[in-house]
Design a protein around this motif. Sequence first.
Motif, PDB file in Angstrom:
ATOM      1  N   GLN A   1      -4.414   7.413 -21.970  1.00 16.25           N
ATOM      2  CA  GLN A   1      -4.527   8.807 -21.550  1.00 16.25           C
ATOM      3  C   GLN A   1      -3.662   9.106 -20.328  1.00 16.25           C
ATOM      4  O   GLN A   1      -3.234  10.247 -20.129  1.00 16.25           O
ATOM      5  N   LEU A   2      -3.390   8.089 -19.527  1.00 20.88           N
ATOM      6  CA  LEU A   2      -2.553   8.258 -18.335  1.00 20.88           C
ATOM      7  C   LEU A   2      -1.072   8.096 -18.644  1.00 20.88           C
ATOM      8  O   LEU A   2      -0.240   8.131 -17.726  1.00 20.88           O
ATOM      9  N   GLY A   3      -0.748   7.885 -19.930  1.00 20.63           N
ATOM     10  CA  GLY A   3       0.657   7.855 -20.322  1.00 20.63           C
ATOM     11  C   GLY A   3       1.250   6.495 -20.551  1.00 20.63           C
ATOM     12  O   GLY A   3       2.460   6.367 -20.794  1.00 20.63           O
ATOM     13  N   ALA A   4       0.436   5.452 -20.496  1.00 22.19           N
ATOM     14  CA  ALA A   4       0.931   4.103 -20.758  1.00 22.19           C
ATOM     15  C   ALA A   4       0.777   3.764 -22.239  1.00 22.19           C
ATOM     16  O   ALA A   4       0.015   4.392 -22.966  1.00 22.19           O
ATOM     17  N   THR A   5       1.520   2.759 -22.670  1.00 25.08           N
ATOM     18  CA  THR A   5       1.391   2.219 -24.024  1.00 25.08           C
ATOM     19  C   THR A   5       0.663   0.886 -23.939  1.00 25.08           C
ATOM     20  O   THR A   5       1.027   0.033 -23.128  1.00 25.08           O
ATOM     21  N   VAL A   6      -0.372   0.725 -24.743  1.00 23.81           N
ATOM     22  CA  VAL A   6      -1.115  -0.537 -24.771  1.00 23.81           C
ATOM     23  C   VAL A   6      -0.919  -1.186 -26.132  1.00 23.81           C
ATOM     24  O   VAL A   6      -1.272  -0.616 -27.165  1.00 23.81           O
ATOM     25  N   ASP A   7      -0.327  -2.378 -26.126  1.00 28.30           N
ATOM     26  CA  ASP A   7      -0.050  -3.108 -27.364  1.00 28.30           C
ATOM     27  C   ASP A   7      -0.957  -4.327 -27.480  1.00 28.30           C
ATOM     28  O   ASP A   7      -1.243  -4.993 -26.483  1.00 28.30           O
TER      29      ASP A   7
ATOM     30  N   GLY B   1      -0.552  10.630  -6.638  1.00 27.32           N
ATOM     31  CA  GLY B   1       0.503  10.728  -7.641  1.00 27.32           C
ATOM     32  C   GLY B   1       0.873   9.421  -8.293  1.00 27.32           C
ATOM     33  O   GLY B   1       1.761   9.364  -9.157  1.00 27.32           O
ATOM     34  N   THR B   2       0.187   8.338  -7.901  1.00 27.12           N
ATOM     35  CA  THR B   2       0.497   7.035  -8.495  1.00 27.12           C
ATOM     36  C   THR B   2       0.287   7.081 -10.009  1.00 27.12           C
ATOM     37  O   THR B   2      -0.762   7.521 -10.482  1.00 27.12           O
ATOM     38  N   SER B   3       1.281   6.616 -10.748  1.00 24.99           N
ATOM     39  CA  SER B   3       1.263   6.807 -12.202  1.00 24.99           C
ATOM     40  C   SER B   3       1.601   5.525 -12.943  1.00 24.99           C
ATOM     41  O   SER B   3       2.359   4.682 -12.448  1.00 24.99           O
TER      42      SER B   3
ATOM     43  N   LYS C   1      -0.343  -0.728  -8.302  1.00 26.70           N
ATOM     44  CA  LYS C   1      -0.128   0.641  -8.798  1.00 26.70           C
ATOM     45  C   LYS C   1      -0.991   0.914 -10.027  1.00 26.70           C
ATOM     46  O   LYS C   1      -1.622   1.973 -10.141  1.00 26.70           O
ATOM     47  N   ALA C   2      -1.009  -0.045 -10.938  1.00 27.73           N
ATOM     48  CA  ALA C   2      -1.812   0.130 -12.154  1.00 27.73           C
ATOM     49  C   ALA C   2      -3.298   0.152 -11.830  1.00 27.73           C
ATOM     50  O   ALA C   2      -4.065   0.952 -12.394  1.00 27.73           O
ATOM     51  N   GLY C   3      -3.726  -0.723 -10.921  1.00 23.92           N
ATOM     52  CA  GLY C   3      -5.132  -0.744 -10.526  1.00 23.92           C
ATOM     53  C   GLY C   3      -5.531   0.533  -9.804  1.00 23.92           C
ATOM     54  O   GLY C   3      -6.630   1.068 -10.019  1.00 23.92           O
ATOM     55  N   TYR C   4      -4.641   1.043  -8.969  1.00 22.82           N
ATOM     56  CA  TYR C   4      -4.935   2.254  -8.213  1.00 22.82           C
ATOM     57  C   TYR C   4      -5.033   3.466  -9.140  1.00 22.82           C
ATOM     58  O   TYR C   4      -5.932   4.304  -8.994  1.00 22.82           O
ATOM     59  N   ALA C   5      -4.128   3.549 -10.107  1.00 26.03           N
ATOM     60  CA  ALA C   5      -4.179   4.659 -11.067  1.00 26.03           C
ATOM     61  C   ALA C   5      -5.497   4.635 -11.837  1.00 26.03           C
ATOM     62  O   ALA C   5      -6.124   5.689 -12.068  1.00 26.03           O
TER      63      ALA C   5
ATOM     64  N   ALA D   1       0.815  -1.217   0.000  1.00 24.93           N
ATOM     65  CA  ALA D   1       0.000   0.000   0.000  1.00 24.93           C
ATOM     66  C   ALA D   1       0.849   1.268   0.000  1.00 24.93           C
ATOM     67  O   ALA D   1       0.337   2.349  -0.329  1.00 24.93           O
ATOM     68  N   ALA D   2       2.127   1.146   0.375  1.00 24.20           N
ATOM     69  CA  ALA D   2       2.998   2.325   0.419  1.00 24.20           C
ATOM     70  C   ALA D   2       3.140   2.913  -0.987  1.00 24.20           C
ATOM     71  O   ALA D   2       3.381   2.195  -1.956  1.00 24.20           O
ATOM     72  N   GLY D   3       2.989   4.189  -1.084  1.00 22.44           N
ATOM     73  CA  GLY D   3       3.158   4.845  -2.379  1.00 22.44           C
ATOM     74  C   GLY D   3       1.910   4.906  -3.220  1.00 22.44           C
ATOM     75  O   GLY D   3       1.926   5.502  -4.301  1.00 22.44           O
ATOM     76  N   LEU D   4       0.818   4.277  -2.758  1.00 20.12           N
ATOM     77  CA  LEU D   4      -0.446   4.390  -3.490  1.00 20.12           C
ATOM     78  C   LEU D   4      -1.128   5.676  -3.051  1.00 20.12           C
ATOM     79  O   LEU D   4      -1.720   5.764  -1.982  1.00 20.12           O
TER      80      LEU D   4
END
Length: 489
Positions: free
Chosen positions: A289-295, A253-255, A467-471, A247-250
């Motif tokens: 839209q959050l800055g990830a690449t989806v292939d 700002g989680t990206s 992290k991905a789920g939280y974002a 949970a630390a860091g969630l």
Amino acid sequence: MNYFDKDLASLHDDLVNKKMSVRELTQETFANVKATDAKIGAFLTLNEDAALKQADAIDADGVAADNPLAGIAIGVKDNIVTKGLKTTASSKILANFTPVYDATVVEKLTAAKTITIGKTNMDEFAMGGSTETSAFQTTKNAWDQTKVPGGSSGGSAAAVASGQVPVAFGSDTGGSIRQPASFNGIVGMKPTYGRVSRWGLIAFGSSLDQIGPITRTIKDNATVLSAIAGHDKHDLTSSDKAVPDFAAGLNEGTSVKGMRIGLPKEFLAEGVDDDVRKAILAAADTYRQLGATVDEVSLPHNQYGVAAYYIIASSEASSNLQRFDGIRYGYRAQDVKNLEDVYVKSRSEGFGDEVKRRIMLGTFSLSAGFYDAYFLKAAKVRTVILNDFKAVLKDHDFIMGPVAPTPAFGLGDELMDPITMYMNDVLTIPVNLAGLPGLAVPAGFSNNLPVGMQLIGRPFDEGTLYKAGYAFEQNTDFHSRLPKLGGQN
């Protein structure tokens, strides 16, 4: 007290600041369970007297500011043994079984000072995908009581989704945490195989089973997994890898910026409901839209997962369930004439149809003359599926896709059609065969029923999935929508 507008952090603050006592919270939790469970059927056994004594003891000691789980009410799936509290695996053969020890997970939760409210309903011996094979009752979906809650951890998922408890625990052999979490619009984590001890989990498929948490939010789920994970001397398959504070860091700002995500074309192929497909494609756009690449990627052997799984899991089940013989514990048939009668009649009368079906399939697959053709071939297919995942995850941070091909189906719709029921797990089963972590996240709706997204990661990389789920959670509102049960919007 229902838990629709509370998370672990807010509950913890209330307890630390004495806005309520643990006893008051526990009493209100039981009152809500008793008021709502007639509609849901999530709990098989309640633990009221022991829970209130435990609450009083925690109040006497005080809730420590650094213990986020102290005084928190939890539900425990009925195949996880609890000392002095009846544990049946939803089977007639264990209808009156009271364990003499706690599962390691329960020991860890007790050490964290959680309060076990009771044991949740499930498919018998975790064999099923709808919680309809339970010998005792049928659990209903929190969003629509004419629909199934999923399985086999349907009781745990329905208990959380209906606001009865903030946390419940399930086991996942082929999707049994993720699918009911998806059907009920909540979060479910199937950890990496070995991340959490299986000691005290009534075994179904020993090389596939994993215990994991079911919660309303990602952060709650991450908090709980850190508390139950870790090496256990009783379980030689448990990993000695360090357990991070997931949970630390969630935070806000989680990206996911810069992450590469794989979306397998097989996960959106024929057979996947149109609304489910649209929800996953929309989720992919959110990640972009959050800055990830989806292939677009490929898992070409995914289609063989169900066949391989039902041979492997059933073979392991046929071995594991030999211990239920009518001699040492559990149900024993009456009117028997010899030892063979005890075995045959006790199992015939004690096991349900689905359990018998899988025992027979597994015994056949392991029998002389068929082992090479079935079990050995399934084991080879398992390796090929793992290699497919490795190839994709070598270049991607995680894989995304639907949890299930459809939203929740109607009660009774598929119970008499085992093949159709088995195919509902086509997207979750490969994750268990590969031993990877899988996280179910609310991602949309179809005709007012939740649709879940599955995030699949590298071994022991649950942190990236959280992290991905939280974002995603912070940029959508699916997790905040509530079922109409009890008048919620």
